[in-house]
Scaffold this active site. Structure first.
Site, PDB file in Angstrom:
ATOM      1  N   SER A   1      42.246  39.153  24.792  1.00  0.00           N
ATOM      2  CA  SER A   1      42.693  40.196  25.728  1.00  0.00           C
ATOM      3  C   SER A   1      44.180  40.424  25.511  1.00  0.00           C
ATOM      4  CB  SER A   1      42.454  39.721  27.175  1.00  0.00           C
ATOM      5  OG  SER A   1      42.953  40.667  28.103  1.00  0.00           O
TER       6      SER A   1
ATOM      7  N   TYR B   1      43.058  33.130  33.857  1.00  0.00           N
ATOM      8  CA  TYR B   1      42.469  34.027  32.843  1.00  0.00           C
ATOM      9  C   TYR B   1      43.443  34.222  31.676  1.00  0.00           C
ATOM     10  CZ  TYR B   1      40.532  38.273  30.750  1.00  0.00           C
ATOM     11  OH  TYR B   1      40.015  39.187  29.861  1.00  0.00           O
TER      12      TYR B   1
HETATM   13  P1  NAP Z   1      31.285  41.858  31.707  1.00  0.00           P
HETATM   14  O1  NAP Z   1      30.948  43.308  31.694  1.00  0.00           O
HETATM   15  O2  NAP Z   1      31.428  41.157  33.006  1.00  0.00           O
HETATM   16  O3  NAP Z   1      30.207  41.080  30.800  1.00  0.00           O
HETATM   17  C1  NAP Z   1      30.330  39.694  30.611  1.00  0.00           C
HETATM   18  C2  NAP Z   1      29.190  39.185  29.744  1.00  0.00           C
HETATM   19  O4  NAP Z   1      29.363  37.784  29.535  1.00  0.00           O
HETATM   20  C3  NAP Z   1      27.821  39.373  30.367  1.00  0.00           C
HETATM   21  O5  NAP Z   1      26.876  39.595  29.361  1.00  0.00           O
HETATM   22  C4  NAP Z   1      27.565  38.015  31.034  1.00  0.00           C
HETATM   23  O6  NAP Z   1      26.172  37.816  31.201  1.00  0.00           O
HETATM   24  C5  NAP Z   1      28.192  37.095  29.981  1.00  0.00           C
HETATM   25  N1  NAP Z   1      28.593  35.767  30.459  1.00  0.00           N
HETATM   26  C6  NAP Z   1      29.415  35.443  31.483  1.00  0.00           C
HETATM   27  N2  NAP Z   1      29.505  34.116  31.598  1.00  0.00           N
HETATM   28  C7  NAP Z   1      28.741  33.585  30.600  1.00  0.00           C
HETATM   29  C8  NAP Z   1      28.421  32.266  30.207  1.00  0.00           C
HETATM   30  N3  NAP Z   1      28.901  31.200  30.851  1.00  0.00           N
HETATM   31  N4  NAP Z   1      27.616  32.096  29.133  1.00  0.00           N
HETATM   32  C9  NAP Z   1      27.100  33.155  28.471  1.00  0.00           C
HETATM   33  N5  NAP Z   1      27.363  34.425  28.809  1.00  0.00           N
HETATM   34  C10 NAP Z   1      28.167  34.618  29.866  1.00  0.00           C
HETATM   35  O7  NAP Z   1      32.648  41.581  30.938  1.00  0.00           O
HETATM   36  P2  NAP Z   1      33.439  42.437  29.829  1.00  0.00           P
HETATM   37  O8  NAP Z   1      34.418  43.269  30.539  1.00  0.00           O
HETATM   38  O9  NAP Z   1      32.489  43.060  28.892  1.00  0.00           O
HETATM   39  O10 NAP Z   1      34.242  41.259  29.095  1.00  0.00           O
HETATM   40  C11 NAP Z   1      33.761  40.685  27.898  1.00  0.00           C
HETATM   41  C12 NAP Z   1      34.903  39.985  27.203  1.00  0.00           C
HETATM   42  O11 NAP Z   1      35.955  40.909  26.990  1.00  0.00           O
HETATM   43  C13 NAP Z   1      35.511  38.834  28.004  1.00  0.00           C
HETATM   44  O12 NAP Z   1      35.839  37.769  27.133  1.00  0.00           O
HETATM   45  C14 NAP Z   1      36.759  39.446  28.602  1.00  0.00           C
HETATM   46  O13 NAP Z   1      37.750  38.481  28.839  1.00  0.00           O
HETATM   47  C15 NAP Z   1      37.161  40.388  27.494  1.00  0.00           C
HETATM   48  N6  NAP Z   1      38.013  41.493  27.933  1.00  0.00           N
HETATM   49  C16 NAP Z   1      37.534  42.489  28.718  1.00  0.00           C
HETATM   50  C17 NAP Z   1      38.360  43.549  29.095  1.00  0.00           C
HETATM   51  C18 NAP Z   1      37.893  44.722  29.895  1.00  0.00           C
HETATM   52  O14 NAP Z   1      38.705  45.611  30.171  1.00  0.00           O
HETATM   53  N7  NAP Z   1      36.656  44.829  30.262  1.00  0.00           N
HETATM   54  C19 NAP Z   1      39.706  43.536  28.671  1.00  0.00           C
HETATM   55  C20 NAP Z   1      40.163  42.487  27.887  1.00  0.00           C
HETATM   56  C21 NAP Z   1      39.305  41.470  27.511  1.00  0.00           C
HETATM   57  P3  NAP Z   1      25.562  36.725  32.239  1.00  0.00           P
HETATM   58  O15 NAP Z   1      26.329  36.886  33.530  1.00  0.00           O
HETATM   59  O16 NAP Z   1      24.112  37.052  32.330  1.00  0.00           O
HETATM   60  O17 NAP Z   1      25.791  35.393  31.590  1.00  0.00           O
END
Ligand code: NAP
Length: 261
Positions: free
Chosen positions: A143, A157
């Site tokens: 991130s 985080y």
């Molecule tokens: P999201 O929409 O909340 O999706 C998270 C995913 O991770 C879901 O598939 C969830 O499924 C899974 N997950 C959560 N805990 C888990 C575990 N313990 N084991 C296996 N799977 C798990 O999140 P996102 O925004 O796409 O974020 C994904 C990644 O991008 C993260 O690493 C986040 O830090 C990074 N990121 C996101 C943003 C943003 O703007 N969205 C920005 C910077 C970085 P289940 O709950 O079914 O396990």
């Protein structure tokens, strides 16, 4: 033009929604065999179904990145089904907010266990199969928050996301003899279910602070992850790529005001 990734085996953790879903669908669209991993298997099955409905190859796996046994089972599932692993996208992550004064030790541990230790456990479990192929690709979802920027409520985080970058720099050296590269994408604010949960006010203000004046799409991140996985990216390892619409660039709010447009 990039060489085909057709039939490469790709595991994407946290791919039942959000960025991971975008990555899984993108790799599926170029012919990879994609293992869609999440704790809630229905979501993973839905995404695997989307990939196969579009003509791709995919399967769902119920996995938890905080569990070494679960990650070992995930790697085994890919090897048993498709004979090996070529690409791991270590993407699963959580971002619950808690200001320092209220943050408990358990809150801190939970975020580090998922985002940082979970990255390690997914990679460790897949390493034997990646090495057996004679080359491999690992793409970590970090991130901008932590490595470059800060945001109140996200000390744990930010530490986890910065920690991933420290991890990949040494891992890149250790994995180089096995011709396995490891790189990280650093998303800004990407429109996902997780981000949507932060509310419209957050989304509006965030959009206003991005020079390209839009939130990122999951495809913006998936395209970068795909590049790191190509044969053409074979000489890139231990590196990071910010994909944020220019969000980290303005030195002040005045710089954004001066942009006009
Ligand atoms: P999201 O929409 O909340 O999706 C998270 C995913 O991770 C879901 O598939 C969830 O499924 C899974 N997950 C959560 N805990 C888990 C575990 N313990 N084991 C296996 N799977 C798990 O999140 P996102 O925004 O796409 O974020 C994904 C990644 O991008 C993260 O690493 C986040 O830090 C990074 N990121 C996101 C943003 C943003 O703007 N969205 C920005 C910077 C970085 P289940 O709950 O079914 O396990």
């Amino acid at each position: 033009m990039f060489a085909s990734l057709n039939d490469r085996v790709c595991i994407v953790t946290g791919s039942s929604k959000g960025i991971g879903r975008g990555i899984a669908r993108r790799f599926g669209a170029v012919g990879c065999k994609v293992l869609v991993v999440a704790r809630h298997v229905e979501g993973a099955e839905r995404v695997a179904g989307e990939i196969t409905a579009a003509g791709g190859k995919a399967a769902a796996f119920q996995g938890d990145v905080t569990s070494p046994e679960s990650m070992d089972a995930m790697a085994r599932a890919a090897v048993e089904r498709w004979g090996g692993i070529d690409i791991l996208c270590a993407n699963a992550g959580i971002f619950p907010a808690a200001k320092l004064a209220e943050m408990t030790a358990a809150d801190f541990d939970h975020v580090i266990a998922t985002n940082l230790k979970g990255t390690f456990l997914a990679i460790k479990a897949c390493l034997p199969a990646l090495k057996a192929r004679g080359q491999g690709r690992i793409v970590v979802t970090s991130s901008i928050t932590g490595p470059i920027t800060g945001y109140p409520g996200w000390t744990h985080y930010g530490a986890s996301k910065a920690g991933q970058l420290g991890f990949i720099r040494t891992a890149a050296i250790e994995l180089a003899p096995s011709r396995i590269t490891i790189n990280a994408v650093m998303p800004g604010n990407i429109m996902t279910e997780g981000l949507d949960g932060l509310g419209q006010d957050y989304l509006d203000k965030m959009t206003a602070s991005i020079p390209l004046r839009r939130l990122g799409s999951v495809d913006d991140i998936a395209n970068a992850a795909l590049f790191f996985a190509t044969d053409e990216a074979a000489y890139i390892t231990g590196q990071t790529l910010v994909i944020d619409g220019g969000q980290v660039l303005p030195e002040s709010m005045m710089a954004l005001d001066e942009m006009g447009g």
